[in-house]
Design an enzyme around this catalytic site. Sequence first.
Site, PDB file in Angstrom:
ATOM      1  N   HIS A  89       0.813  -1.225   0.000  1.00  0.00           N
ATOM      2  CA  HIS A  89       0.000   0.000   0.000  1.00  0.00           C
ATOM      3  C   HIS A  89       0.842   1.269   0.000  1.00  0.00           C
ATOM      4  O   HIS A  89       0.303   2.361  -0.144  1.00  0.00           O
ATOM      5  CB  HIS A  89      -0.939  -0.002   1.214  1.00  0.00           C
TER       6      HIS A  89
ATOM      7  N   ASP B  62       3.416   9.500  -0.882  1.00  0.00           N
ATOM      8  CA  ASP B  62       2.251   8.724  -0.459  1.00  0.00           C
ATOM      9  C   ASP B  62       2.031   7.608  -1.470  1.00  0.00           C
ATOM     10  O   ASP B  62       2.090   7.859  -2.682  1.00  0.00           O
ATOM     11  CB  ASP B  62       1.022   9.654  -0.454  1.00  0.00           C
TER      12      ASP B  62
HETATM   13  C1  GDG Z   1      -1.938   3.854   3.239  1.00  0.00           C
HETATM   14  C2  GDG Z   1      -0.976   4.553   2.291  1.00  0.00           C
HETATM   15  C3  GDG Z   1      -2.693   4.423   0.498  1.00  0.00           C
HETATM   16  C4  GDG Z   1      -8.721   9.912   7.794  1.00  0.00           C
HETATM   17  N1  GDG Z   1      -9.164  10.693   8.766  1.00  0.00           N
HETATM   18  C5  GDG Z   1     -10.400  10.246   9.105  1.00  0.00           C
HETATM   19  C6  GDG Z   1     -10.694   9.170   8.288  1.00  0.00           C
HETATM   20  N2  GDG Z   1      -9.628   8.975   7.490  1.00  0.00           N
HETATM   21  C7  GDG Z   1      -9.542   7.946   6.450  1.00  0.00           C
HETATM   22  C8  GDG Z   1      -9.659   8.569   5.090  1.00  0.00           C
HETATM   23  C9  GDG Z   1      -8.962   7.559   4.215  1.00  0.00           C
HETATM   24  C10 GDG Z   1      -7.926   6.981   5.155  1.00  0.00           C
HETATM   25  O1  GDG Z   1      -8.265   7.334   6.473  1.00  0.00           O
HETATM   26  C11 GDG Z   1      -6.537   7.533   4.866  1.00  0.00           C
HETATM   27  O2  GDG Z   1      -6.062   6.907   3.724  1.00  0.00           O
HETATM   28  P1  GDG Z   1      -4.826   7.432   2.889  1.00  0.00           P
HETATM   29  O3  GDG Z   1      -4.791   6.687   1.616  1.00  0.00           O
HETATM   30  O4  GDG Z   1      -4.969   8.888   2.699  1.00  0.00           O
HETATM   31  O5  GDG Z   1      -3.516   7.210   3.783  1.00  0.00           O
HETATM   32  P2  GDG Z   1      -2.851   6.045   4.736  1.00  0.00           P
HETATM   33  O6  GDG Z   1      -3.621   5.820   5.964  1.00  0.00           O
HETATM   34  O7  GDG Z   1      -1.445   6.495   4.929  1.00  0.00           O
HETATM   35  O8  GDG Z   1      -2.898   4.716   3.868  1.00  0.00           O
HETATM   36  C12 GDG Z   1      -1.733   5.345   1.254  1.00  0.00           C
HETATM   37  C13 GDG Z   1      -3.539   3.618   1.456  1.00  0.00           C
HETATM   38  O9  GDG Z   1      -2.745   2.948   2.430  1.00  0.00           O
HETATM   39  C14 GDG Z   1      -4.370   2.581   0.731  1.00  0.00           C
HETATM   40  O10 GDG Z   1      -3.588   1.732  -0.031  1.00  0.00           O
HETATM   41  O11 GDG Z   1      -3.551   5.214  -0.294  1.00  0.00           O
HETATM   42  O12 GDG Z   1      -0.840   5.929   0.342  1.00  0.00           O
HETATM   43  O13 GDG Z   1      -0.081   5.398   3.012  1.00  0.00           O
HETATM   44  O14 GDG Z   1      -9.829   6.555   3.827  1.00  0.00           O
HETATM   45  O15 GDG Z   1     -11.000   8.749   4.804  1.00  0.00           O
HETATM   46  N3  GDG Z   1     -11.859   8.503   8.371  1.00  0.00           N
HETATM   47  C15 GDG Z   1     -12.747   8.922   9.287  1.00  0.00           C
HETATM   48  N4  GDG Z   1     -12.509   9.936  10.123  1.00  0.00           N
HETATM   49  C16 GDG Z   1     -11.365  10.638  10.072  1.00  0.00           C
HETATM   50  O16 GDG Z   1     -11.154  11.565  10.854  1.00  0.00           O
HETATM   51  N5  GDG Z   1     -13.927   8.290   9.373  1.00  0.00           N
END
Ligand code: GDG
Length: 745
Positions: free
Chosen positions: A187, A389
């Site tokens: 990821h 990212d």
């Molecule tokens: C890893 C990789 C890759 C965030 N704040 C809240 C909340 N979130 C949810 C978002 C989103 C998720 O968390 C964050 O996902 P990201 O993709 O931005 O980042 P990572 O956690 O670092 O994920 C990344 C991912 O894996 C998938 O392969 O895209 O690059 O680093 O879904 O919505 N959700 C809620 N409240 C919040 O305050 N409910």
Amino acid sequence: MARRDRRASLAYHAGFVGSSSKRRGKSRPLLVISNRLPVTLQRGSSGLERRRSTGGLVSALEPVLAKQGGTWVGWPGMKLREGETLSKPDDPYQMRTVELTDNEVNRYYHGFSNRTLWPLFHCMAERARFDRRDWETYEEVNARFAQAAAEASQTNGLTWVHDYHLTRTPLHLRRLRPETRIGYFLHIPFPPYDLFRLLPWDRDILRGLLAADLIGFHVHTYARNFLDCVELLLGARVDRASGLVEHGDRTVQVGVFPLGIDFALYDSQARRAPPEPHMRSEKIVLGVDRLDYTKGIPERIRAFERLLELHPEHREKVILLQIAVPSRFQVAEYQELKREIDEIVGRVNGRFATATWSPIQYLYRSVSPERLAAFYRDADVALVTPLRDGMNLVAKEYVASQVDDPGVLVLSRMAGAAFTMREALLVNPLNLDGTAEALHTALTMEEPARRDRMVALRARERRYDIDAWLQGFLEAARDKHAKLEPATDSDFQAWLGRFLAGHHLALFLDYDGTLTPLRRHPNEANLSSGMRKAITACARRSDTGVAIVSGRALTDVTKITGLKDLIYVGNHGLEIEGPELEPFQHPDLEHYQYRLPDLTHALESMCVPGAWVEGKRGSLTFHYREADRTQHESLAREARAHIQDAGFQARDAHCAVEARPPVGWDKGHAVLHVLRTAYGPSWSETVRTIYVGDDETDEDAFRVLSGLGITFRVGSADAPTRASHQLPNVARVQALLEWIAKREE
Ligand code: GDG
């Protein structure tokens, strides 16, 4: 908004594999393994409370398992007490927990996963910490996950391992379940070779991953980096066009599967979500992240500050709403980051705030999905500016939530998402002026321009959603026919052409498993006529000397090879003979010869049907290949004990244990002895050396030749090796020898 517009096309998905975006057919139960389960437990006054875990991996996989069913193996985030269970009767899939001790959480999770791999894979090498004890615990925990998966595994389904916490799990699982189909998805980014090789366990990680049948990445760059590392660090053959790796005797697929989101879900949540009281009359620039140094939150706030400096007209008209979800707080750097952000927010607010307006609203907590949907929907700009990212789902979720007046996405070009979301305003997150200008453009963009961009972005995300991702990966994982074409002359030319040009060659060849396939009994392992011809043709060249190096007794290997004018090295190097070579016999051989009868007797007394003792001069081998498989481990254990008791060194071989005199002389010493005596003390200046071998005892030769020659390990590549290259089987060894025989003078 043209919500049903499906015309926007995307060639990007036609990656190495998994190009289909067809909807799912009949679904099979999945076994998913990831570090965290989709729920995190807390012990409250009313017992165990379940909370949905936050983060990209859970956002991606939870909907998949919820629809498809199956089992999720992971760590629940805390220790369960006797009788406590995590699952509830109406869960749409099973959850199986892997329990970790505090020390394991420290070393495997906070340590190796988050202090070593996470920064290194995000190209922040200076933050990476290398600690052998962290690595050892990581290895143990990865093996435990594999064990739990093996216990839970369905026979016909796919076992799908996720993310950087579990790079060694495919290898452990392969050992437990050789036939199982294993998929792996990373990821986060995979770093370039120059950074990856800083990791002291670089090869181990690659071998761990290559035990899977299919390895998936978000974007081509990561897959290319991985293939570079596999080629340069393991000497495996890779085909970049088709995304195939020849890893020992197996072909592994490497594919690009850009992760999508549950578009319909975010779309409908945005339509339903009540207005958010936080949203006021000012324009809203929204940031949503786990609080992590890769997400570029301080830089983002500084870029926003720069906007207020460069374009004062936005003062009192715009606010930055930053939601930062607490994450990995046990790691000191995350606490430091939290302090840094607090300070910057305080400073910028102090600098620009008026009686009625504060430029930055900072929420350091998780918000509910409903509130998040409203924030996404109503924000005028999403400012998504990670320093690096893997993908970034926030950018996609924002787009899916633009159901009213369309907003603008400002996206870091360092996020995997930027490879496809071309209609976003792409920025360099470290260039504060550039980001401030992009923000200004976003805030002043006319409605038609905003709409054009958002229509295209939404069409793509709707089409390449989480289902398309899942379908693409599963289809590719089911393809059992992916096979790399065998190595050809052009591969050998590329590996060896310049190395050999104009030089004499000393060619060392192990016998069993290298020149002939392993047989039930060593007497049956005869050279094929093709192999015999190839060796003879090599030896006939005036610029090539051939030595056969074997664990067999010298008389035995000479006889079974049956070719004249070669150098023969027997008994793992203890005996050497050859034309124009003073015969060599290790001085201690006699002494150990007298000690053999007792050991032979002891080992023969434990021989069950299918086990037997092969006597040699001064050494012996206990074979158990033909014994019942369930007895292999105990036979090997018992044989090792007898061998050590008799004062010999025990070494494992293919379904055999060898008793060797403990004289500190092995195939490596023998190779150097031959080179020095046949070619003189400056042999390394005049002779090029190639060694081809298939087992653990050949590693001694690979070790002494590392940097001095080119070495090939034949067969399975799952075990660590010092060889610089790999060959899948005896047939390719023959092809290599044929090329050597006919190479240009
Ligand atoms: C890893 C990789 C890759 C965030 N704040 C809240 C909340 N979130 C949810 C978002 C989103 C998720 O968390 C964050 O996902 P990201 O993709 O931005 O980042 P990572 O956690 O670092 O994920 C990344 C991912 O894996 C998938 O392969 O895209 O690059 O680093 O879904 O919505 N959700 C809620 N409240 C919040 O305050 N409910």
